[in-house]
Design a protein around this motif. Sequence first.
Motif, PDB file in Angstrom:
ATOM      1  N   PHE A   4       0.862  -1.179   0.000  1.00 30.84           N
ATOM      2  CA  PHE A   4       0.000   0.000   0.000  1.00 30.84           C
ATOM      3  C   PHE A   4       0.900   1.230   0.000  1.00 30.84           C
ATOM      4  CE2 PHE A   4       0.723  -1.339   4.391  1.00 30.84           C
ATOM      5  CZ  PHE A   4       1.172  -0.169   4.985  1.00 30.84           C
ATOM      6  N   SER A   5       0.317   2.379  -0.318  1.00 36.07           N
ATOM      7  CA  SER A   5       1.092   3.612  -0.235  1.00 36.07           C
ATOM      8  C   SER A   5       0.772   4.317   1.076  1.00 36.07           C
ATOM      9  CB  SER A   5       0.801   4.520  -1.430  1.00 36.07           C
ATOM     10  OG  SER A   5      -0.537   4.956  -1.388  1.00 36.07           O
ATOM     11  N   TYR A   6       1.653   5.191   1.468  1.00 37.06           N
ATOM     12  CA  TYR A   6       1.593   5.790   2.805  1.00 37.06           C
ATOM     13  C   TYR A   6       1.836   7.281   2.723  1.00 37.06           C
ATOM     14  CZ  TYR A   6       3.518   7.125   7.391  1.00 37.06           C
ATOM     15  OH  TYR A   6       3.782   7.747   8.574  1.00 37.06           O
ATOM     16  N   ARG A   8       1.734  10.910   5.364  1.00 37.86           N
ATOM     17  CA  ARG A   8       1.615  11.411   6.725  1.00 37.86           C
ATOM     18  C   ARG A   8       0.870  12.740   6.662  1.00 37.86           C
ATOM     19  NH1 ARG A   8       7.290  11.673   9.206  1.00 37.86           N
ATOM     20  NH2 ARG A   8       7.078   9.423   9.030  1.00 37.86           N
ATOM     21  N   ILE A  35      -4.947   5.892   9.653  1.00 37.94           N
ATOM     22  CA  ILE A  35      -4.341   5.059  10.696  1.00 37.94           C
ATOM     23  C   ILE A  35      -3.939   5.919  11.890  1.00 37.94           C
ATOM     24  CG2 ILE A  35      -2.034   5.096   9.576  1.00 37.94           C
ATOM     25  CD1 ILE A  35      -1.710   2.176  10.766  1.00 37.94           C
ATOM     26  N   GLY A  36      -4.343   5.465  13.082  1.00 34.77           N
ATOM     27  CA  GLY A  36      -3.914   6.105  14.328  1.00 34.77           C
ATOM     28  C   GLY A  36      -2.918   5.177  14.994  1.00 34.77           C
ATOM     29  N   ASP A  57      -1.558   8.521   7.649  1.00 31.76           N
ATOM     30  CA  ASP A  57      -1.091   8.493   9.042  1.00 31.76           C
ATOM     31  C   ASP A  57      -1.519   9.781   9.750  1.00 31.76           C
ATOM     32  OD1 ASP A  57       0.304   8.465  11.414  1.00 31.76           O
ATOM     33  OD2 ASP A  57       2.293   8.214  10.512  1.00 31.76           O
ATOM     34  N   THR A  59      -1.030  10.251  13.049  1.00 31.03           N
ATOM     35  CA  THR A  59      -0.444  10.303  14.400  1.00 31.03           C
ATOM     36  C   THR A  59       0.419  11.533  14.672  1.00 31.03           C
ATOM     37  OG1 THR A  59       1.415   8.912  13.694  1.00 31.03           O
ATOM     38  CG2 THR A  59      -0.486   7.804  14.685  1.00 31.03           C
ATOM     39  N   ARG A  60       0.697  12.330  13.630  1.00 26.42           N
ATOM     40  CA  ARG A  60       1.474  13.546  13.897  1.00 26.42           C
ATOM     41  C   ARG A  60       0.563  14.762  14.071  1.00 26.42           C
ATOM     42  NH1 ARG A  60       7.118  11.639  13.852  1.00 26.42           N
ATOM     43  NH2 ARG A  60       6.681   9.443  13.427  1.00 26.42           N
TER      44      ARG A  60
ATOM     45  N   PRO B   8      -0.971  -1.736  -5.999  1.00 24.51           N
ATOM     46  CA  PRO B   8      -0.601  -0.357  -6.327  1.00 24.51           C
ATOM     47  C   PRO B   8       0.737  -0.325  -7.064  1.00 24.51           C
ATOM     48  CG  PRO B   8      -1.236  -0.576  -4.024  1.00 24.51           C
ATOM     49  CD  PRO B   8      -1.127  -1.967  -4.572  1.00 24.51           C
ATOM     50  N   ILE B  11       5.457   1.443  -5.419  1.00 29.68           N
ATOM     51  CA  ILE B  11       5.421   2.296  -4.243  1.00 29.68           C
ATOM     52  C   ILE B  11       6.842   2.441  -3.697  1.00 29.68           C
ATOM     53  CG2 ILE B  11       4.601   2.491  -1.869  1.00 29.68           C
ATOM     54  CD1 ILE B  11       2.122   0.879  -2.958  1.00 29.68           C
TER      55      ILE B  11
END
Lengths: 337, 169
Positions: A4-6, A8, A35-36, A57, A59-60, B8, B11
């Motif tokens: 998956f890609s991420y 922040r 996502i926490g 994300d 969490t910041r 995907p 990545i």
Amino acid sequence: MRAFSYTRADSVGAAVQEAAGNASIGDASPLTKFIGGGTNLIDLMKADVLRPHKLIDLTRLPLKEIVERPDGGLRLGALVTNADTAYDKRVAARYPLLARAILAGASAQLRNVATDGGNLLQRTRCYYFYDTATACNKRQPGSGCDAIEGINRIHAVLGTSEQCIATHPSDMCVALAALAATVNVTGAEGDRQIAFKDFHRLPGETPDLDTNLKADEVITSIDLPAEGFANNFTYLKIRDRASYAFALVSVAAALTLDGDTITDARLALGGVAHKPWRDEQAEQMLVGKPATVDTFKPVAAFVLRDAKGYEHNAFKITLAQRAISKALSQAAGLESV
Amino acid sequence: MPAATPVPAAIASQSITLTINGQPQQLDVQPWTVLLDLLRNELDLTGTKKGCDHGQCGACTVLVDGNRVNSCLLLAVMQDGREITTIEGLATGGVIHPLQEAFIEHDAFQCGYCTPGQICSGVGLIREGHAKTADDVRELMSGNLCRCGCYPNIVKAVDDVRISEGDPK
């Protein structure tokens, strides 16, 4: 785990924007997930139950404070950990029911990571939801429910449907239901508040939807009203081992007493339904009555009035009635905790 | 869920900085790499064990910024900038940690597989300062399973160090 890609998020607005358009995909397996703490989400991704293409994300984000509210209540930032909430001095002193419920759940390691917002969004621990080889209307709408005719000892007895008999697993949420908390959310269409009793859903025809939160909305905080029932309360959790197990039945009970007379009451159950099961009619039955076992027993029977047992979980109906009676006795100070 | 979930496209790995057992390290990680696998597979820190890989057994417990956590449920990419302490990092100047010493003294393990997680969890517990009794220790160590059943001696070891180090707060 699948690839998956991420990204922040550096603001709530940016997070919401990043998820725009996600709402139409539905809750069963949205392609973008926030996502926490991730303690449940990562587990579900490892099990291949959830297969997001993108994680955002959160969490910041600056949602990690517990602050006083003008009405005398407290606001829990969505990213405050469960541990920091339970051990916060204000929460422990003014909302001990909430602190007790949080500490009854999970393990110290999980509570150090799991967030308050995430606690509301954790998924059922129904075995069939987790097992992708089985039929589950929550995981795959329209596929059927293998729990109804299967091993259903941990499943629901209240508010079930022919599509789903899963339970909501949270302890914290049972206390939040009893305390009548409010959930603050932000989405593409702006901010809104959701009363706790309206946050989670019963399964009905759409068990894939656990909550009324939209897929592009972010929980920003949870408000606790000023009244915390700090004098007469209990969180009674009944489970298969003394610690680190989900509830078979749990009861959050809180009373306000004038002498022996009940002037206000709160009653919510965990482990028995698809959502924390608060019964306001039962609460009203307690008001004005003496705080005695004779008062509590018929109320306990009333709460389970529409209960339906399945092959392995019918014991929960009797167990819940006894637990309610015991919890109210504990809250009234008739029995030690 | 979608009938066909396309993978995907390409990545990129993400560059993060972690301080692991006191050593700052710049690392390229794929988003789906969990901290446990990064430690064991990429960094050869195999003291941290993979038990259930689902947050149920505690064998993978490490300290992140001093807090005990299950490393199997943490994405490495999300730990950017944090300090990670594993069982390999508890000794100082060649002297093992008092809790490691106490585990030996109390014979708090048999097969030893859960022990690194138990010790990291115990270090976190003592730092948190919420345990006041041996019963509290037992409850607050419930996230660490021991299939050899060494619980009485594990509780003794953690409680001994808790008492001797006092409440750090």
